[in-house]
Every structure is written in C-alpha cells, then in structure tokens.
Write a protein that holds these residues in place. Structure first.
Motif, mmCIF file in Angstrom:
data_model
loop_
_atom_site.group_PDB
_atom_site.id
_atom_site.type_symbol
_atom_site.label_atom_id
_atom_site.label_comp_id
_atom_site.label_asym_id
_atom_site.label_seq_id
_atom_site.Cartn_x
_atom_site.Cartn_y
_atom_site.Cartn_z
ATOM 1 N N THR A 298 0.822 -1.196 0.000
ATOM 2 C CA THR A 298 0.000 0.000 0.000
ATOM 3 C C THR A 298 0.863 1.255 0.000
ATOM 4 O O THR A 298 0.591 2.213 -0.730
ATOM 5 C CB THR A 298 -0.924 -0.004 1.231
ATOM 6 N N GLU B 239 -4.636 -4.617 -8.014
ATOM 7 C CA GLU B 239 -5.734 -4.699 -7.035
ATOM 8 C C GLU B 239 -5.816 -3.430 -6.201
ATOM 9 O O GLU B 239 -6.904 -2.909 -5.952
ATOM 10 C CB GLU B 239 -5.572 -5.910 -6.111
ATOM 11 N N THR B 240 -4.631 -2.962 -5.734
ATOM 12 C CA THR B 240 -4.646 -1.755 -4.915
ATOM 13 C C THR B 240 -5.208 -0.583 -5.727
ATOM 14 O O THR B 240 -6.003 0.214 -5.227
ATOM 15 C CB THR B 240 -3.219 -1.414 -4.435
ATOM 16 N N GLN C 103 -8.849 -0.927 -5.968
ATOM 17 C CA GLN C 103 -9.491 -0.613 -4.698
ATOM 18 C C GLN C 103 -9.674 0.892 -4.518
ATOM 19 O O GLN C 103 -10.683 1.343 -4.000
ATOM 20 C CB GLN C 103 -8.580 -1.162 -3.600
ATOM 21 N N TYR C 104 -8.670 1.665 -4.954
ATOM 22 C CA TYR C 104 -8.735 3.115 -4.741
ATOM 23 C C TYR C 104 -9.129 3.883 -5.998
ATOM 24 O O TYR C 104 -8.979 5.104 -6.060
ATOM 25 C CB TYR C 104 -7.396 3.628 -4.201
ATOM 26 N N SER D 262 -10.361 0.689 -12.180
ATOM 27 C CA SER D 262 -11.537 0.111 -11.523
ATOM 28 C C SER D 262 -11.817 -1.306 -12.008
ATOM 29 O O SER D 262 -12.475 -2.080 -11.321
ATOM 30 C CB SER D 262 -12.760 0.979 -11.780
ATOM 31 N N THR E 235 -10.745 -4.076 -9.458
ATOM 32 C CA THR E 235 -11.273 -4.263 -8.102
ATOM 33 C C THR E 235 -12.073 -5.542 -8.049
ATOM 34 O O THR E 235 -12.863 -5.803 -8.944
ATOM 35 C CB THR E 235 -12.275 -3.162 -7.699
ATOM 36 N N GLU F 13 -14.556 -5.947 -6.168
ATOM 37 C CA GLU F 13 -15.955 -5.512 -6.092
ATOM 38 C C GLU F 13 -16.532 -5.256 -7.477
ATOM 39 O O GLU F 13 -17.643 -5.636 -7.782
ATOM 40 C CB GLU F 13 -16.091 -4.234 -5.250
#
Lengths: 738, 534
Positions: free
Chosen positions: B221, B281-282, B285-286, B335, B338, B340
């Motif tokens: 991170t 992935e990071t 996520q952001y 995006s 992610t 999600e």
C-alpha cells in the motif's frame, strides 16, 4: 441509378461546401469574385448531388424498409470498432431536398446582401462550412458523426452571430448562443454515452430500427429510479434539441442570434441549426415510443409540455416586439414548439411535415426582412448623403457595407445611432416602394398564419392540430393540453404576423428613410420569389386522401395528381410501427380556419384598417404592464443572470485566490516553514555539535531552508546533487538490508 | 531498421547539446536554426519507429538490453509499445516547434538550446526505459533543464515558481524512489517485463517484503501511494496542482510548451505504465478516490481558468481541466481490477453491456470500458499535448508584441492581426474539444468509459466541460473581439511572422488530422492498452 452510385454521391454530399470553406480560408480570402464562385459553386454542386439522390429515392415508399447505408471503422475500441457512415432514409431524403434548396437561395441572396462588406470572403467561408456541416448531419448514419456536424454548426453560428465582432452586443450574443446550446449539448453527450454503453453502437439503424435493442432499453431500469433506460436516454438526447432548437428554458439565445447578418438568421432559423434539433429528436422518436409502450410516458410528457410551453411563450413575446427580426425570431421559437409538442403527442409525421414547410416560409420571411432592412437602410443612406452636406463624402462609401453593423463601428456612428432600420415603427408604406418584397413577405406571413388551403403552413399546422385533436378525443390528457395551448398560440401567431405585415408595409411611411426605400436587385428578390413558390405549394405533398372541407374534396384532387399523403407514406417507413392515421375529421380543420380568421381579423382591425401613422403609439402598448413584460421578453435573461450566471462567475473569479492560493498554498507554505525550521535545528546541530564535519542530511535541509526562506535558488545545483546523493545513500541502505 | 535505434534516438539530442555548446554564443541565429534542424533528426527517427512498429505483433519492440548495474539486478533495458511510442513521437514532434517559438530568447541562447536538447533526451529516456532505475534516472533528469528554463529565462516571479516546481516534484520523487526500492526488494529485479510476468509480479507469491512490518501488504500500500502521489502531482490532479499555474505562467514560451505538452504526460504515462500494472488490485481498490479527484480537477480547473485575467494563467489552468479527464480514464481502467467491480461486472455492468460486441445476443462482460478509458486517456494526452502547446505558443506570440497578458487590456486584436486571429480561434477550438479536431475524440471516449463505471462523477465532470466552453470563449473574446484598444491603435501589433506560423501550423494540421482520422494513432494505442488491460 444504381445503389452504389447513389451511395457514392451521399458520401460526397457534405464535402463541396466544406472544401469551399477551406479554399476560401486559405487561398481566396482576398478575392471577392473568386470567393463567390467557390462558395456558390460548392453549394450548387451539393444541391445537385442531393437532388439526384432525392429524386431517385422519392418515388418509392419502400426506402424506409431498405435505406441506403454505408459505413467504415473509425476508431478501434478494444476488439471492437466504432463505425461511422452515411445513410439515406426517408427523413434524410426529405432534408436532402429542403436544406440545399434553401441554402443555395440564401447563398445567392448573400452575394448581394453582403457583397460590399469588407469581410465578405470570411462571411461566405463560414456560410459554406455551415451548410456543409448541415449536409453532413443530414446524411450521418450515427449519433456521433451527427454530433460532430452538430457542433461544427454550433461553431459556425457562433462565428456568424458574432460576425461584427467589434460590436459588444454581437460577440455577447455569439457567446450566449454557444454556451446556451452547449448546456443542451452536455445533456446530449450524456444521452449519447449512455446509449453507447448500453448498446455498443450509436448507429441509428442498429438502435432505433432494431426491435430487440428498443425492447432491451425499454426493459432496462435507468440510473434514475422509476424510469426506463429508453426514456432517460431519450430525454437526455432531447436535451440537445432543447438547446439547439431553442425550446423553453434554453430559448434565450435565438432572439439574440439576429445580431448576425440577416442571411445568417435565415440559415439558422430555417435551413440549419434549429431544424437540426427537431431532426435529431425525430431520429430518436422510436425510443420515446418504446418507453411509452411499457408504460413509461415520462419522455413523451416532458417533451409535450416543453413544446406546448414554448409555442405559447414564443407567440406571446412576439406580440410585444418592435424589431422586425425579433418578431420572426420569437415566431421561430413558437413554431419549433409546435413541432416539439407534436412529437410529444406521438405525431411523428405532423412534426416532420411542419419542420419542412416551416423551413421554407421562415427562410422566406427572414430573407424578406433582410430585404426590408436593406431597403430602409438604403433609404437612410440616400437621405444621409443628400441631407447633410458636411457628411456628403461618406454617404456612398458607406452605402451597402456593414449595414447590420448599425450604430457601431461606423465613422458616422453618431448619426446612425439614432436610427434603427430594423424597428418596424420606422417603416410603413413599403408596399409600393418594395413590391416584390411586399408580395413575397406577405405570402410567407400568410403561410406562418396558416392561411387555409393556399399556403403550406396551413396544411402542416392543421396536421398537428388534427393529431392533437384526435388524441384529445381518444383520452390522452397531454393531447388536450397541447391542443388548446397550440390553438391559443396559433391565434397569437396570426395576430402578430398580421401586425408585422401591416406595420411594415401598410399605410404611409413613418420615416424619411422608409419613404426613400427602394427595391433590391434580382440576386435578392429572385430567391424570395422561389421561396414564396415553395411556401405556397410544398404543403400539397401531404393532403390526406379523404380531406374534404366546404364541399371541396382536396384529398381527391391530390389523389388525381398522385400525391395524396405522399409525405406521410414516404416518411412513415422511418417508424418501426407505422403511425395509425386517424380518419379525417372536419372539426380540427374548422379550428384551423377559425384561428386564422380570428387572429388575422384582430390584426386587420388594429393595424390594417387604420395603419399606424408617424408618432402614433402602437395599440398593443395599451396592454400596459403586460406589454412591458412581453417587450422585455418576460425577464428570462435577467432571471438567468441573477440565478446562474452571476453566482457561477463569482465562484470562478474567487476560486484560485481563495482555494489555490488561500488554502492549498497556505498549507504548503506552512509545511515548508516547518521543514526549514527543522533545518535550522540541524544547522545549529551542525554548527555546535558536529563542528567541522559536514552532515549530509543536515546539509540538504539547511540548504532547502536557506534557499527557500530567501527565495534565492542560485545553488540549487548543489541541492540537487545533495538530493541525488541522499537518494543513492538510501538505495545503498536498502541494499544492505537486502 | 537501424540497430539500437532507441538508444540512438534517446541520446541523439545530447549530441545536439554538445554541438550547441561548441558554437560561439554570438552566433545566435546559427544556434537557433541549427538546433531546429538538428532536432528534426530525432523526429525522423521517431517516425521511422512508428512506421517500423509491427502492429500485427504488438508488445514491446525495438528492445535493447544490456548489463548495467548487476549488483542490484538493474539492466539497461529499452523498448516501446503502443503506450510509449505515441508519446515518443509527440516529444520529437514538439521539440523543434518549441525551439522555433524560442527564437525571441536573447539571453544566453547557447545555454537555452542546450538545455532544450537535454530535456528531450530526458523525456525520451523516460518513455523508452523498461527498467525502474533507468526510468527514475531519466525522470529526475527531466527536472533539471526545466528548472533552469524557468528560473533563468522565466518571468518576473520565476524564482518562486521554479523553486516551488523543483521542491514539489523532488519531494514526490523521493517517495517514488522509495517505492521503486520496495518493488525491487520484493521481486529482486527492476526489470519491467519481468515485474509484469507471472513469476516476477511484486507482492504475489514469494515476492514479498517483510522488513519492519510483518504484513507485506503495508509495503504494498505504501509503495502504491508513493507512486500514485508522485504521478498525480505530475498530471497534476487537484489538489496537488498548485505548482502548475505558477510554473507555466513564469516559464518562457518554449518551456511552457514542453511542460504542458510533454512533462505533464509523464504523470499519466506513469499511471498506465507502472501504477496500474504493478499494483492492479490496490489501484482498483482506490480507483474511486482517483475518480473523485479527477472530477474535482476537471470542474475546479475549469472554474479556475474562467476566473483568470492573465491569458497564460488561463491556459495553464486549462491543463488542470484537461488532464483531469486523463485521470478519469485512468480511474476507469483501474476500476476494472477491483474485486468488487468484478462482482459488479457480472451483475450491473453485465446488464449494461449486453449489446457491446459483435453479436448482440451473446452476453458480454464489460471489458470494453477499461480499454476505452485507457485508450481515451492516452489519446487525450496526445491531443492535449498538441492543443496546449499550440495555446501557449499563441499566448507567447501576443505577449511578445503587447508585453502584457492581461486580458482586460487586450481586445479587438483580430482587426490588426487577422492571421493570428484565425490561428487562435483554431487552436482554442482544438482546446475546447470542438468535434472535427483532435480533442473531441478523446473526450468522447473518456466520457463513454467514465459513464459506464462512474456515472454520477462523469455527469458532474460534464459541468467542467461546460465551463471549458466559457473560458475558451472568454479568452477569444478578450483577445480578439470588441473594439481595438487605444494602446494598440497607436502601437500597431504586427501579425504572426513566418517563424511563428512554422511553429504553430504543424500543431494545427496535427489537430485536424487526428480529429478526422484518429485511427492513425488509435490503432497503435488500442494495441497497447488492449494488451495491458484487456
């Protein structure tokens, strides 16, 4: 003619004027007659191509089912491509007839009207780009390339409205036009990307003519709860129409657009800009319909209300105007409202029909008003040259050029400022002085009023009213609203048009300038005559077969010529489900005739029987406060300025001072101060504790602090070197850990 | 094809620098024209690269690899693909034009042009290097000439501006250096192709760092943020943008052209080349955080530009506005990674994109939006490179004559500078994104991709696009329209001269060509982004 050849011609249609623009801009900008040849030549060539296409496809009602299509890959997107192309379907075919015809006449008219302007070549160049863009828009087979040409037109209208750019009112009007339509364009862009991400294409045939896609869009819930995607996409795209076709609440730009030279107004109000908005709304009609099929009538309702409101609003404000072009501008807004309202109640054919007939008579009226202004200005210059000896030298030099530039920029501005050649109060009695203009303008006016049976405007307006009446009697509450609103608007239309004709042409001249007005040369009057012909006749292409009034069987006569309801049959191929034509009903026709007679009689009584004399007040001023409000255009501009423009402007003006400098940089500077204070500590440490030895890290901070405080950066090389050395040290540090 | 063409291309400008330094400082026009002519050589090489790039094969081509720093496993590794090649060409294209616009520089001409060549080498080096250490060295090297261009040849407030620029970027670079170290520690290599392979991907499998923290995720991170902030500052993304208006405004015309045209692109390039591929992935996520700041850049950048009365500052803020769209496209691409959104893709996005693809009946996952987003961001960087350079040139031309950039003092100049007026309208319309010119295509792609993923933010961003219209028209109106000011009526300003036409015309032609036939570069870009994010 073979399909391939027609398609080749379709590809070529937009290019001659666009190439003409480039040639004029790059090579011919100092040569007037060459410019004329290039511009008119390009337009005539496009007209030729368009007419060949139109007359080859117009004979068949099957074009709707089998349009001409051609496309190529324009942008690669991942493994797919975005294709653009051209197509000829009934709607574009109809426009291939109207647009180049009107545009060519406007071009010819402009060569005379703008002939003496110092920036004539620039004018013709922009006009060419304008016409070419409209042609490109008409033949586009997808929303993206339609939008490209749509925006190019926006740019052209910006440039042409602001053509007299030294005049503050002109460039303000230009910015206003561009920005107001841009608000609509932003909605359109949203609709466009929404449609694209839903369907993967923006092609009209793969979306609007594809049952499956329409079904999918109507079944998908929109991002706004309670709406279907079909209805939301449709409304967002319609937002573009609201801007471009000057519908309430974005109608404010169109009246100001008359700051441009008069041929531009004819271009904007008839052949291009505002027509493009309705044209696009018609293209997306199946979307509204498919939403309504699944019970989501949001789109139709919003469109119907906006159209009806605009129709009434425009007609009301037009009553309170004195400027001959401003009256016409508000009448355009109102008439576009008629079309939009027709779309809102599902009257696709009626809307398309009125769009076509309106283009002809509105082009006629604007060119006619230009002729009037030119004539009156001529009279004024004539007077000026002979009346004031001390200015005698100017009179003929000025004559003709920069005539729309009145009041500003002229050497003799002070003399002109007092006289407004566009003010109808300064006219009167022009019928005998400008007979061709008088007759043709009156024909255009009658078409706008909807003079029964003899003018095109009657047939198309009647079709809208008939459609609304049918809806009203079949339980559609929206149609009831539309019908009664449009009836009132139509009465007002007949009244203000009669007022305009009588104030301009009837009675005796109210000023010396009007008394000395003269008819214009053939390059200006011949286009008027041609347009007048179409303003009378173009309506006959859509008389319902069973139309009958006062024992005259119009439908049967049209059938005899084989043109009964030709337009309706031709254009309905655009719809997935053909429109059900209501059986002929004489009641709405009686309304149409009655509206014309009532409104026209009002005008005749107040302005025709006893024409306004010099110094008399206009009878509408007796309305007092109502008149003042109408004359001030119901204060929309003031309202928008207060509510939106001023607050946003204040935010913009204060932003960088308050936020960037006042907040972000303050924080930065504070962090910097802290850093340099730490550096001071190191410096002290450096001096007192590590005397004689140089601590690398402290050195960095010390230098940073020192240089930053004084804002002297002469030794940044050293600093940079230190930073790099520090970086290397850190690198080694990590490597050791490794 | 010439062997080692990338090395030759990268270091050829250094030869130019040496030649300039060998020329006596008095021979000003020799230095000027010699530099412009010499800078055509890298341009020719870059066009050869473009023509020689095999689009059937894709991937990194013209690869060169040599041992350089074996102790830390860093190699001299060069190569270009569909993402870097367009930027290489843009750099080589803009350099001679920016030099042409620098002919009015009279102070230490020799040093000025030498620094220009150094700048070209540094930026080319960033785009062609495939090793993180080499990348970083070039990245840092690019700051040096720019710092001097601003601090020596800049405007009145040049000291403050150059110092702010330097400190800001150095601070961010140190973070980036840290991240590079962490990545190197994790994967034991700095080689980008290795880091992107299954075996070498940092923070996966055995490639972990557990110094100081037991949990390797912390380092991941930290490394991500340090990278992201360094590049976000370069783009620049609001609120890290405040160095930009100062630096742009104070830089000499040629410097502003390079700064806006090329150096800002290092940021966007860094995201696409390093941040998303190394930390998918990071980043995913952001992504929404980036999207929010992108929206703020677009909207606030536009309002800030509207509020300016300094012509150059207005254009400078327009870069914040335009580069915000690049950031939005990057966020869309991020995006896609992610977890999600992957879940989303099978429900909501899936439904959204039912008809995307050749067969309307086949259910398609929304793999298109991330690619369109990255492609749009790349194209936007190219088109902004053209339009912002052109706009800075236009500002420079008027400043050269009027000695003011105050919009309230200019006005009516179209009357006396017809050629300039036409060119300014053209360039401003390119900046506005008028369809038919280059900016429109990229903005359309970015809005399309943004809408599918960040619908609400994209809708808000369109407010920024609306205001773009306002500030562009404001600048046109204040410079060209209205009555001619008395000052200019008495001191008539001359129209654009031929050197200036020579500098601006190629930009205008490029904007027109890319607006009409964007596939010329989009084919290449699409190849690159499809391979990376497909």
């Amino acid at each position: 003619m073979s399909k391939e050849l027609l398609l080749t011609l379709t590809w070529l249609v937009p290019f001659p004027p666009i190439i003409a623009f480039m040639l004029i801009a790059l090579f011919a900008n100092k040569h007037r007659s060459l410019t004329t040849a290039i511009a008119v030549g390009g337009m005539v060539l496009t007209t030729l191509f368009s007419f060949i296409i139109f007359f080859n496809v117009a004979g068949s009602y099957k074009l709707g089912a089998a349009p001409l299509r051609s496309q190529f890959a324009w942008i690669p997107t991942g493994s797919t491509t975005f294709n653009v192309g051209v197509a000829v379907d009934p709607l574009s075919a109809a426009f291939l007839f109207m647009v180049p015809l009107a545009a060519t006449l406007i071009f010819i008219y402009s060569t005379s009207y703008m002939g003496n302007d110092p920036r004539y070549t620039r004018f013709m160049g922009y006009l060419s780009l304008f016409a070419g863009s409209m042609m490109g828009l008409v033949v586009s087979d997808n929303l993206l390339s339609l939008f490209i040409f749509w925006e190019l037109m926006g740019f052209c209208s910006y440039s042409l409205i602001g053509f007299f750019y030294n005049k503050p009112s002109a460039y303000r009007a230009a910015v206003k036009a561009f920005m107001t339509t841009r608000i609509g364009d932003m909605l359109l862009v949203m609709g466009m990307v929404y449609l694209y991400s839903q369907t993967g294409t923006l092609n009209f045939f793969d979306t609007m003519r594809n049952e499956e896609v329409l079904h999918h869009l109507a079944a998908t819930p929109a991002v706004i709860p309670g709406m279907t995607a079909a209805s939301l996409i449709g409304l967002l795209i319609f937002g573009g129409t609201v801007g471009k076709s000057a519908q309430f609440p974005l109608h404010v730009w169109l009246p100001d657009a008359m700051e441009g030279p008069t041929p531009v107004s004819a271009m904007i109000h008839a052949a291009t800009m505002v027509s493009a908005g309705i044209f696009m709304a018609l293209r997306f009609f199946p979307l509204y319909e498919s939403a309504a099929h699944v019970g989501d009538t949001t789109a139709f309702t919003v469109i119907g209300w906006i159209g009806a409101t605009t129709a009434l609003l425009g007609a009301l404000i037009a009553v309170g105007q004195y400027d001959i072009k401003r009256v016409l501008a508000y009448s355009t807004i109102s008439q576009l409202g008629f079309m939009v309202a027709a779309i809102g109640i599902g009257g696709y054919i009626a809307a398309a029909f009125h769009l076509l007939t309106h283009a002809f008579f509105k082009a006629l009226l604007f060119l006619g008003s230009g002729s009037v202004i030119h004539g009156v200005e001529h009279g004024h210059h004539h007077l000026h040259a002979h009346g004031h000896d001390n200015h005698g030298g100017h009179g003929h030099d000025d004559h003709g050029h920069g005539h729309d530039d009145h009041g500003h920029g002229h050497d003799d501005a002070h003399a002109q400022a007092a006289f407004d050649p566009q003010d109808m109060r300064n006219m009167g009695g022009l019928w005998s002085r400008m007979p061709v203009t008088f007759v043709t303008f009156t024909i255009g006016g009658l078409a706008l009023m909807g003079a029964p049976f003899i003018t095109a405007g009657f047939w198309s307006k009647d079709e809208i009213l008939a459609h609304a009446y049918h809806g009203m009697t079949h339980g559609n509450p929206l149609a009831t609203v539309v019908f009664w609103t449009l009836c009132i608007a139509a009465v007002l239309t007949a009244f203000y048009t009669a007022r305009q004709i009588f104030m301009t042409f009837a009675g005796e001249p109210r000023t010396e300038a009007a008394a000395h007005a003269t008819e214009n040369p053939a390059a200006m009057t011949v286009p008027l005559i041609v347009l007048a012909f179409f303003a009378l006749t173009v309506g006959y292409m859509n008389i319902p077969s069973d139309f009958e009034f006062a024992y005259i069987r119009f439908g049967a006569i049209a059938k005899g010529f084989g043109i009964d309801h030709w337009f309706g049959h031709f254009i309905e191929g655009m719809l997935p489900v053909p429109e059900v034509l209501p059986k002929f009903d004489p009641t709405p026709v009686a309304f149409s005739v009655g509206i014309f007679l009532f409104g026209g009689l009002l005008g005749l009584i107040f302005y025709g029987l006893k024409p306004l004399k010099a110094g008399e007040t206009d009878p509408v001023e007796n309305l007092g406060g109502i008149f003042t409000a109408l004359n001030n255009r119901l204060y929309f501009d003031e309202l928008y300025r207060k509510l939106f423009i001023n607050p946003l402007q204040r935010f913009a003006d204060s932003y960088s001072g308050n936020v960037d400098k006042g907040f972000i940089d303050v924080f930065l500077h504070a962090a910097y101060t802290v850093l340099s204070d730490i550096a001071e500590v190191f410096k002290w440490f450096d001096k007192k504790v590590v005397t004689g030895t140089s601590d690398l890290v402290g050195n960095v901070f010390r230098r940073v602090g020192h240089e930053g405080r004084e804002l002297q950066t002469g030794q940044v090389q050293n600093y940079l070197l230190s930073a790099l050395i520090a970086a290397v040290v850190m690198m080694v540090f990590f490597l050791v850990f490794q | 094809m010439i062997p080692n063409i990338l090395s030759i291309l990268t270091f050829l400008p250094l030869l130019g620098m040496v030649l300039v330094l060998l020329t006596p400082d008095r021979a000003k026009s020799t230095i000027r024209w010699g530099s412009v002519l010499f800078s055509l050589l890298p341009l020719a090489l870059s066009i050869m690269l473009w023509a020689g790039y095999n689009t059937k094969q894709g991937g990194f081509q013209f690869v060169e690899k040599a041992v350089w720093f074996p102790q830390i496993n860093s190699t001299y590794h060069l190569g270009v693909d569909g993402i870097s090649l367009p930027l290489v060409v843009l750099t080589c294209f803009l350099t001679p034009l920016a030099m042409l616009m620098s002919f009015t520089v009279e102070k230490s001409v020799r040093a000025f042009f030498a620094l220009f060549f150094l700048l070209e080498t540094a930026t080319l080096g960033v785009f062609v290097s495939l090793d993180l250490i080499v990348f970083f060295l070039f990245y840092e090297l690019s700051l040096v000439p720019m710092y001097f261009l601003i601090s020596v040849w800049g405007g009145a407030n040049r000291k403050y501006a150059s110092f702010k620029f330097m400190l800001y970027t150095i601070a961010a670079s140190l973070g980036m250096l840290l991240s590079i170290q962490v990545v190197g520690l994790a994967s034991k290599s700095f080689d980008l192709t290795y880091l992107l392979s299954a075996a070498g991907r940092p923070f996966t499998g055995n490639n972990q760092v557990n110094i100081l923290f037991a949990d390797g995720g912390v380092w991941k991170t930290v490394a991500f943020w340090a990278f992201a902030i360094a590049f976000a500052l370069k783009v620049p993304i609001w609120p890290l943008h405040t160095w930009l208006p100062d630096a742009h405004t104070e830089a000499p015309t040629g410097g502003s052209m390079m700064l806006a045209g090329i150096l800002l692109k290092l940021g966007g390039y860094g995201f696409l080349r390093l941040v998303i591929p190394l930390f998918p992935e990071t980043a995913g996520q952001y992504a929404f955080v980036l999207a929010i700041f992108a929206m703020l850049s677009i909207v606030l950048g536009a309002f800030a530009a509207w509020g300016q009365n300094d012509f150059k500052k207005l254009v400078a803020y327009s870069s914040v506005n335009h580069m915000g769209w690049v950031a939005l496209g990057i966020a869309v691409t991020a995006s896609a990674f992610t977890p999600e959104v992957d879940a989303h893709a099978t429900s909501k996005l899936h439904a959204l994109a039912v008809f995307a693809g050749a067969d309307p009946h086949a259910p398609v996952k929304d793999t298109l939006s991330p690619i369109i987003g990255a492609g749009g961001a790349m194209l936007q960087m190219i088109t902004h490179g053209l339009s912002s350079a052109a706009m800075f040139a236009m500002v420079g031309i008027v400043y050269e004559r009027a000695h003011t950039r105050d919009l309230t003092k200019l006005g009516g100049l179209w009357n006396i500078m017809p050629r300039y007026g036409a060119a300014l309208i053209f360039c401003a319309m390119g900046s506005l994104g008028l369809p038919g010119l280059a900016g429109f295509v990229s903005e359309f792609l970015l809005i399309r991709s943004g809408w599918a993923v960040f619908t609400g933010l994209t809708a808000l961003s369109l407010i920024g696009l609306l205001v773009t219209g306002i500030y562009i028209l404001k600048s046109l109106q204040k410079v060209l329209h209205g009555p001619l000011g008395h000052e200019w009526a008495h001191h008539p300003l001359s129209d654009m001269n031929w050197t200036e036409v020579l500098a601006v015309a190629p930009l205008m032609i490029a904007m027109l060509i890319l607006g009409i036939a964007p596939a010329i570069v989009m084919n290449l870009i699409n190849l690159g982004v499809s391979k990376l994010f497909g």
